[in-house]
Design a protein around this motif. Structure first.
Motif, PDB file in Angstrom:
ATOM      1  N   HIS A   1       0.843  -1.093  -0.125  1.00 14.79           N
ATOM      2  CA  HIS A   1      -0.169  -0.089   0.295  1.00 14.79           C
ATOM      3  C   HIS A   1       0.637   1.361   0.003  1.00 14.79           C
ATOM      4  O   HIS A   1       0.680   2.582  -0.562  1.00 14.79           O
ATOM      5  CB  HIS A   1      -0.957  -0.074   1.036  1.00 14.79           C
ATOM      6  N   ASP A   2       2.297   1.239   0.681  1.00 13.91           N
ATOM      7  CA  ASP A   2       2.956   2.110   0.505  1.00 13.91           C
ATOM      8  C   ASP A   2       4.344   2.089  -0.060  1.00 13.91           C
ATOM      9  O   ASP A   2       4.946   3.492   0.145  1.00 13.91           O
ATOM     10  CB  ASP A   2       3.162   2.978   2.403  1.00 13.91           C
ATOM     11  N   ILE A   3       4.342   1.540  -1.173  1.00 10.66           N
ATOM     12  CA  ILE A   3       5.243   1.854  -1.708  1.00 10.66           C
ATOM     13  C   ILE A   3       5.849   2.465  -2.998  1.00 10.66           C
ATOM     14  O   ILE A   3       7.195   2.667  -2.709  1.00 10.66           O
ATOM     15  CB  ILE A   3       5.175   0.225  -3.379  1.00 10.66           C
ATOM     16  N   VAL A   4       5.167   3.358  -2.641  1.00 12.88           N
ATOM     17  CA  VAL A   4       5.880   5.333  -3.433  1.00 12.88           C
ATOM     18  C   VAL A   4       5.432   6.177  -1.946  1.00 12.88           C
ATOM     19  O   VAL A   4       5.152   7.451  -2.529  1.00 12.88           O
ATOM     20  CB  VAL A   4       5.392   5.534  -4.463  1.00 12.88           C
ATOM     21  N   ARG A   5       5.179   5.286  -1.080  1.00 12.68           N
ATOM     22  CA  ARG A   5       5.085   7.072  -0.245  1.00 12.68           C
ATOM     23  C   ARG A   5       5.728   8.130   0.057  1.00 12.68           C
ATOM     24  O   ARG A   5       5.638   9.276   0.615  1.00 12.68           O
ATOM     25  CB  ARG A   5       5.079   5.718   1.625  1.00 12.68           C
ATOM     26  N   ILE A   6       6.858   7.169  -0.546  1.00 16.15           N
ATOM     27  CA  ILE A   6       8.574   7.826  -0.514  1.00 16.15           C
ATOM     28  C   ILE A   6       8.021   9.431  -1.721  1.00 16.15           C
ATOM     29  O   ILE A   6       8.676  10.542  -1.055  1.00 16.15           O
ATOM     30  CB  ILE A   6       9.233   7.286  -0.952  1.00 16.15           C
ATOM     31  N   CYS A   7       7.300   9.597  -2.430  1.00 21.76           N
ATOM     32  CA  CYS A   7       6.863  10.707  -3.438  1.00 21.76           C
ATOM     33  C   CYS A   7       6.017  11.801  -2.364  1.00 21.76           C
ATOM     34  O   CYS A   7       6.195  12.664  -2.502  1.00 21.76           O
ATOM     35  CB  CYS A   7       5.754   9.563  -4.118  1.00 21.76           C
ATOM     36  N   ASP A   8       5.930  11.340  -1.573  1.00 22.21           N
ATOM     37  CA  ASP A   8       5.157  12.188  -0.514  1.00 22.21           C
ATOM     38  C   ASP A   8       6.098  12.590   0.439  1.00 22.21           C
ATOM     39  O   ASP A   8       6.253  14.009   1.487  1.00 22.21           O
ATOM     40  CB  ASP A   8       3.744  11.733   0.645  1.00 22.21           C
ATOM     41  N   PHE A   9       7.361  12.531   0.590  1.00 21.46           N
ATOM     42  CA  PHE A   9       8.094  13.372   1.374  1.00 21.46           C
ATOM     43  C   PHE A   9       9.355  14.362   0.808  1.00 21.46           C
ATOM     44  O   PHE A   9       9.301  14.058  -0.315  1.00 21.46           O
ATOM     45  CB  PHE A   9       9.602  11.620   1.683  1.00 21.46           C
TER      46      PHE A   9
ATOM     47  N   LEU B   1      11.352   8.909  -9.234  1.00 15.74           N
ATOM     48  CA  LEU B   1       9.747   8.589  -8.665  1.00 15.74           C
ATOM     49  C   LEU B   1       9.159   9.987  -8.672  1.00 15.74           C
ATOM     50  O   LEU B   1       8.094  10.370  -9.295  1.00 15.74           O
ATOM     51  CB  LEU B   1       9.693   7.865  -8.291  1.00 15.74           C
ATOM     52  N   ARG B   2       9.549  10.944  -7.733  1.00 16.30           N
ATOM     53  CA  ARG B   2       8.739  12.528  -7.479  1.00 16.30           C
ATOM     54  C   ARG B   2       8.719  13.102  -8.927  1.00 16.30           C
ATOM     55  O   ARG B   2       7.507  14.162  -9.150  1.00 16.30           O
ATOM     56  CB  ARG B   2       9.459  12.463  -6.808  1.00 16.30           C
TER      57      ARG B   2
ATOM     58  N   PRO C   1      -1.095  12.407  -5.667  1.00 12.07           N
ATOM     59  CA  PRO C   1      -0.418  11.566  -3.853  1.00 12.07           C
ATOM     60  C   PRO C   1      -0.004  10.051  -4.261  1.00 12.07           C
ATOM     61  O   PRO C   1       0.012   9.572  -5.297  1.00 12.07           O
ATOM     62  CB  PRO C   1      -1.912  11.462  -3.336  1.00 12.07           C
ATOM     63  N   HIS C   2       0.632   9.423  -3.238  1.00 13.62           N
ATOM     64  CA  HIS C   2       1.084   8.234  -3.244  1.00 13.62           C
ATOM     65  C   HIS C   2       0.127   7.083  -3.472  1.00 13.62           C
ATOM     66  O   HIS C   2       0.535   6.065  -4.745  1.00 13.62           O
ATOM     67  CB  HIS C   2       1.983   7.745  -1.910  1.00 13.62           C
ATOM     68  N   GLU C   3      -0.643   7.253  -3.319  1.00 15.66           N
ATOM     69  CA  GLU C   3      -1.919   6.183  -3.466  1.00 15.66           C
ATOM     70  C   GLU C   3      -2.474   6.122  -4.592  1.00 15.66           C
ATOM     71  O   GLU C   3      -2.544   4.803  -5.510  1.00 15.66           O
ATOM     72  CB  GLU C   3      -3.572   6.530  -2.651  1.00 15.66           C
ATOM     73  N   ASP C   4      -2.892   7.001  -5.521  1.00 13.10           N
ATOM     74  CA  ASP C   4      -2.961   7.185  -7.457  1.00 13.10           C
ATOM     75  C   ASP C   4      -1.822   6.545  -7.841  1.00 13.10           C
ATOM     76  O   ASP C   4      -1.573   6.126  -8.838  1.00 13.10           O
ATOM     77  CB  ASP C   4      -3.171   8.685  -7.406  1.00 13.10           C
ATOM     78  N   VAL C   5      -0.093   6.894  -7.165  1.00 14.65           N
ATOM     79  CA  VAL C   5       0.681   6.649  -8.096  1.00 14.65           C
ATOM     80  C   VAL C   5       1.163   5.148  -7.986  1.00 14.65           C
ATOM     81  O   VAL C   5       1.519   4.078  -8.698  1.00 14.65           O
ATOM     82  CB  VAL C   5       2.591   7.190  -7.358  1.00 14.65           C
ATOM     83  N   ALA C   6       0.921   4.262  -6.788  1.00 12.07           N
ATOM     84  CA  ALA C   6       0.936   2.977  -6.537  1.00 12.07           C
ATOM     85  C   ALA C   6      -0.392   2.741  -7.185  1.00 12.07           C
ATOM     86  O   ALA C   6       0.488   1.250  -8.170  1.00 12.07           O
ATOM     87  CB  ALA C   6       0.741   2.779  -5.772  1.00 12.07           C
TER      88      ALA C   6
ATOM     89  N   GLU D   1      -1.370   3.786 -11.004  1.00 16.34           N
ATOM     90  CA  GLU D   1      -0.701   4.182 -11.511  1.00 16.34           C
ATOM     91  C   GLU D   1       0.788   2.696 -12.539  1.00 16.34           C
ATOM     92  O   GLU D   1       0.864   1.928 -13.185  1.00 16.34           O
ATOM     93  CB  GLU D   1      -0.749   4.592 -12.335  1.00 16.34           C
ATOM     94  N   LEU D   2       1.121   2.298 -11.033  1.00 15.95           N
ATOM     95  CA  LEU D   2       2.300   1.206 -11.686  1.00 15.95           C
ATOM     96  C   LEU D   2       1.689   0.070 -11.256  1.00 15.95           C
ATOM     97  O   LEU D   2       3.005  -0.936 -11.947  1.00 15.95           O
ATOM     98  CB  LEU D   2       3.153   1.555  -9.810  1.00 15.95           C
ATOM     99  N   LEU D   3       0.676  -0.218  -9.891  1.00 15.68           N
ATOM    100  CA  LEU D   3      -0.342  -1.315 -10.392  1.00 15.68           C
ATOM    101  C   LEU D   3      -0.439  -2.166 -11.443  1.00 15.68           C
ATOM    102  O   LEU D   3      -0.861  -3.017 -11.253  1.00 15.68           O
ATOM    103  CB  LEU D   3      -0.441  -1.622  -8.637  1.00 15.68           C
ATOM    104  N   LYS D   4      -1.221  -1.016 -12.011  1.00 20.13           N
ATOM    105  CA  LYS D   4      -2.921  -1.254 -12.561  1.00 20.13           C
ATOM    106  C   LYS D   4      -2.903  -2.737 -13.333  1.00 20.13           C
ATOM    107  O   LYS D   4      -3.768  -3.321 -13.659  1.00 20.13           O
ATOM    108  CB  LYS D   4      -3.853  -0.186 -12.621  1.00 20.13           C
ATOM    109  N   GLU D   5      -1.911  -2.843 -14.628  1.00 19.93           N
ATOM    110  CA  GLU D   5      -1.332  -3.152 -15.928  1.00 19.93           C
ATOM    111  C   GLU D   5      -1.459  -3.916 -15.095  1.00 19.93           C
ATOM    112  O   GLU D   5      -2.469  -5.234 -15.927  1.00 19.93           O
ATOM    113  CB  GLU D   5      -0.511  -2.946 -16.555  1.00 19.93           C
TER     114      GLU D   5
END
Ligand SMILES: [Fe+2]
Length: 217
Positions: A62-70, A93-94, A101-106, A108-112
């Motif tokens: 769930h937080d694989i790209v939480r780093i985008c918010d930091f 990534l940033r 937001p990181h939830e939406d980035v995750a 995008e990365l996983l949806k396919e």
């Protein structure tokens, strides 16, 4: 056979490595998966259709790209070493997903490859309960959302404690100070309602479900 594709736990760890997920976020994700998986199993035992694997994998990622918010200046607060490769990956990534937001980035990365997993992760944004289109609806979405809100760093704590701690850290993300207070009061009430919904089905008291309780179950 599932109707949708899910990564194994081992594949999740490879994804976590791929995105250079910081150690403290990995620990938080493992704690979230521990609680989310436990609650999913309990609901299943009560005859409710829940995909325990989906909850487990979505919690892990769930937080694989939480780093985008930091901000980069936050790295110095991390309690573990940050390598040049970590920094390069996070910068990439940033730059690619600016302001998203990181939830939406995750998502995008996983949806396919994992559309259902991606959708489940997308719903864990704190304010999602306020918006009809963002609200977690399925049991899996609700459990990922809820488990995340019970795990402070890597420990399961009472909801109230975790929410208070998060509000102190995240005030600027919920709008102005005044707006933030209105929003958080509303969202917190809805999270307590969600807790009630989950635990009334399971037949346990939320406060008794701790790390020690799950470890000894
Ligand atoms: Fe998150």
């Amino acid at each position: 056979m599932k109707k949708y594709n899910l990564p194994t736990r081992k594949e999740c760890l490879a994804i976590i490595r791929e995105y250079h997920v910081p150690l403290h976020i990995l620990k938080h994700s493992l704690g979230t998966a521990k609680l989310g998986g436990f609650l999913a199993q309990k609901l299943k035992e009560k005859g409710i259709a829940v995909d325990v694997d989906l909850v487990d994998r979505a919690c892990l990622l769930h937080d694989i790209v939480r780093i985008c918010d930091f901000k980069e200046s936050n790295y110095s607060r991390f309690k573990h070493p940050v390598t040049e490769q970590d920094k390069a990956k996070w910068k990439q990534l940033r730059t690619r997903y600016k302001e998203i937001p990181h939830e939406d980035v995750a998502y995008e990365l996983l949806k396919e490859k994992y559309p259902v997993l991606a959708q489940t992760i997308k719903k864990h944004r704190y304010t999602a309960l306020l918006n009809e289109n963002e609200r977690p609806n399925t049991w899996e979405e609700k459990l990922v959302y809820y488990a995340d809100k019970r795990v402070m760093h890597d420990r399961i704590v009472p909801l109230k404690e975790r929410l208070q701690e998060a509000h102190e850290r995240n005030v600027p993300q919920h709008g102005s100070e005044a707006q933030s207070q209105i929003n958080t009061a509303k969202v917190d009430r809805l999270i307590f309602e969600l807790e009630e919904e989950i635990f009334s089905k399971i037949g346990l008291n939320p406060l008794e479900v701790t790390d020690e309780f799950i470890d000894s179950a």
